[in-house]
Write a protein that holds these residues in place. Structure first.
Motif, mmCIF file in Angstrom:
data_model
loop_
_atom_site.group_PDB
_atom_site.id
_atom_site.type_symbol
_atom_site.label_atom_id
_atom_site.label_comp_id
_atom_site.label_asym_id
_atom_site.label_seq_id
_atom_site.Cartn_x
_atom_site.Cartn_y
_atom_site.Cartn_z
ATOM 1 N N ALA A 26 0.854 -1.191 0.000
ATOM 2 C CA ALA A 26 0.000 0.000 0.000
ATOM 3 C C ALA A 26 0.887 1.237 0.000
ATOM 4 N N VAL A 27 0.246 2.382 -0.192
ATOM 5 C CA VAL A 27 0.898 3.655 0.088
ATOM 6 C C VAL A 27 0.617 3.983 1.550
ATOM 7 N N TYR A 28 1.669 4.248 2.289
ATOM 8 C CA TYR A 28 1.550 4.530 3.722
ATOM 9 C C TYR A 28 1.661 6.033 3.965
ATOM 10 N N TYR A 29 0.729 6.545 4.755
ATOM 11 C CA TYR A 29 0.663 7.964 5.070
ATOM 12 C C TYR A 29 0.825 8.170 6.572
ATOM 13 N N CYS A 30 1.631 9.158 6.930
ATOM 14 C CA CYS A 30 1.677 9.564 8.327
ATOM 15 C C CYS A 30 0.748 10.765 8.507
ATOM 16 N N ALA A 31 0.282 10.959 9.724
ATOM 17 C CA ALA A 31 -0.662 12.026 10.000
ATOM 18 C C ALA A 31 -0.521 12.487 11.439
ATOM 19 N N ALA A 32 -0.953 13.708 11.689
ATOM 20 C CA ALA A 32 -0.904 14.278 13.037
ATOM 21 C C ALA A 32 -2.281 14.809 13.407
ATOM 22 N N SER A 33 -2.663 14.578 14.656
ATOM 23 C CA SER A 33 -4.008 14.896 15.100
ATOM 24 C C SER A 33 -3.997 15.692 16.385
ATOM 25 N N GLN A 34 -4.856 16.721 16.444
ATOM 26 C CA GLN A 34 -5.061 17.459 17.684
ATOM 27 C C GLN A 34 -6.281 16.949 18.439
ATOM 28 N N TYR A 35 -6.910 15.918 17.909
ATOM 29 C CA TYR A 35 -8.126 15.399 18.533
ATOM 30 C C TYR A 35 -7.830 14.997 19.972
ATOM 31 N N ILE A 36 -8.776 15.242 20.845
ATOM 32 C CA ILE A 36 -8.525 15.057 22.268
ATOM 33 C C ILE A 36 -8.338 13.581 22.628
ATOM 34 N N TYR A 37 -8.989 12.703 21.845
ATOM 35 C CA TYR A 37 -8.900 11.274 22.134
ATOM 36 C C TYR A 37 -8.137 10.548 21.039
ATOM 37 N N TYR A 38 -7.737 9.329 21.309
ATOM 38 C CA TYR A 38 -7.204 8.453 20.267
ATOM 39 C C TYR A 38 -8.274 8.290 19.186
ATOM 40 N N SER A 39 -7.864 8.271 17.932
ATOM 41 C CA SER A 39 -8.830 8.105 16.857
ATOM 42 C C SER A 39 -8.235 7.339 15.696
ATOM 43 N N ASP A 40 -9.055 6.463 15.120
ATOM 44 C CA ASP A 40 -8.668 5.778 13.881
ATOM 45 C C ASP A 40 -9.420 6.369 12.692
ATOM 46 N N ASN A 41 -10.034 7.518 12.920
ATOM 47 C CA ASN A 41 -10.816 8.198 11.890
ATOM 48 C C ASN A 41 -9.938 9.254 11.219
ATOM 49 N N GLU A 42 -9.723 9.116 9.931
ATOM 50 C CA GLU A 42 -8.807 10.038 9.254
ATOM 51 C C GLU A 42 -9.309 11.475 9.291
ATOM 52 N N ASN A 43 -10.595 11.665 9.494
ATOM 53 C CA ASN A 43 -11.140 13.028 9.563
ATOM 54 C C ASN A 43 -10.693 13.773 10.820
ATOM 55 N N HIS A 44 -10.146 13.057 11.772
ATOM 56 C CA HIS A 44 -9.669 13.669 13.009
ATOM 57 C C HIS A 44 -8.190 14.037 12.939
ATOM 58 N N TYR A 45 -7.596 13.905 11.783
ATOM 59 C CA TYR A 45 -6.184 14.220 11.622
ATOM 60 C C TYR A 45 -6.036 15.517 10.831
ATOM 61 N N ASN A 46 -5.152 16.392 11.322
ATOM 62 C CA ASN A 46 -5.027 17.741 10.776
ATOM 63 C C ASN A 46 -3.953 17.855 9.692
ATOM 64 N N TYR A 47 -2.871 17.121 9.859
ATOM 65 C CA TYR A 47 -1.756 17.194 8.928
ATOM 66 C C TYR A 47 -1.487 15.811 8.344
ATOM 67 N N TRP A 48 -1.098 15.797 7.075
ATOM 68 C CA TRP A 48 -0.830 14.541 6.373
ATOM 69 C C TRP A 48 0.486 14.618 5.614
ATOM 70 N N GLY A 49 1.218 13.507 5.614
ATOM 71 C CA GLY A 49 2.389 13.398 4.769
ATOM 72 C C GLY A 49 1.984 13.018 3.359
ATOM 73 N N GLN A 50 2.955 12.965 2.477
ATOM 74 C CA GLN A 50 2.672 12.748 1.061
ATOM 75 C C GLN A 50 2.518 11.281 0.700
ATOM 76 N N GLY A 51 2.870 10.391 1.591
ATOM 77 C CA GLY A 51 2.747 8.968 1.311
ATOM 78 C C GLY A 51 4.049 8.370 0.826
ATOM 79 N N THR A 52 4.293 7.130 1.227
ATOM 80 C CA THR A 52 5.459 6.394 0.763
ATOM 81 C C THR A 52 5.019 4.975 0.404
ATOM 82 N N GLN A 53 5.462 4.493 -0.733
ATOM 83 C CA GLN A 53 4.999 3.215 -1.261
ATOM 84 C C GLN A 53 5.731 2.053 -0.597
ATOM 85 N N VAL A 54 4.963 1.087 -0.124
ATOM 86 C CA VAL A 54 5.510 -0.168 0.382
ATOM 87 C C VAL A 54 4.969 -1.296 -0.483
ATOM 88 N N THR A 55 5.858 -2.066 -1.066
ATOM 89 C CA THR A 55 5.460 -3.183 -1.905
ATOM 90 C C THR A 55 6.086 -4.454 -1.358
#
Length: 122
Positions: A90-119
């Motif tokens: 897949a393409v793997y993306y890192c992200a940063a979140s200010q959400y008060i709780y732990y979240s697996d919802n991408e909508n709760h993440y404010n910043y995103w990296g550009q992605g790096t391909q893992v094959t």
């Protein structure tokens, strides 16, 4: 912004370490996470860590094989991936979140990296 690196081609059973470096904001004030998107599929949660790295969370599909960690002094979050399978491709993306709780919802993440391909070849 976030800059991800470390992806590549690896054989099944192998390992890779992804890195993601933050700049332009106080990374230590944000939770950090990794998501991935395989071809033809929606982006999915992989792992997340708390602001100080003391708590970690994983998708069931990677639990026991992947490890997320962070070095706030280096403004970096890592994803150590072992026992890789073809379904981890897949393409793997890192992200940063200010959400008060732990979240697996991408909508709760404010910043995103550009992605790096893992094959992973079988």
């Amino acid at each position: 912004q976030l800059q991800a690196s470390g992806g590549g081609l690896v054989q099944a059973g192998g390992s890779l370490r992804l890195s993601c470096t933050a700049s332009g904001f106080t990374f230590g004030n944000y939770r950090a996470g990794w998501f991935r998107q395989a071809p033809g599929k929606e982006r999915e949660f992989v792992a997340a860590t708390s602001r100080n790295g003391g708590a970690t969370y994983y998708a069931d599909s990677v639990k026991g094989r992947f490890t997320i960690s962070r070095g706030n002094a280096k403004n970096t979050v890592y994803l150590e991936m072992t026992s890789l399978k073809s379904e981890d491709t897949a393409v793997y993306y890192c992200a940063a979140s200010q959400y008060i709780y732990y979240s697996d919802n991408e909508n709760h993440y404010n910043y995103w990296g550009q992605g790096t391909q893992v094959t992973v070849s079988s």
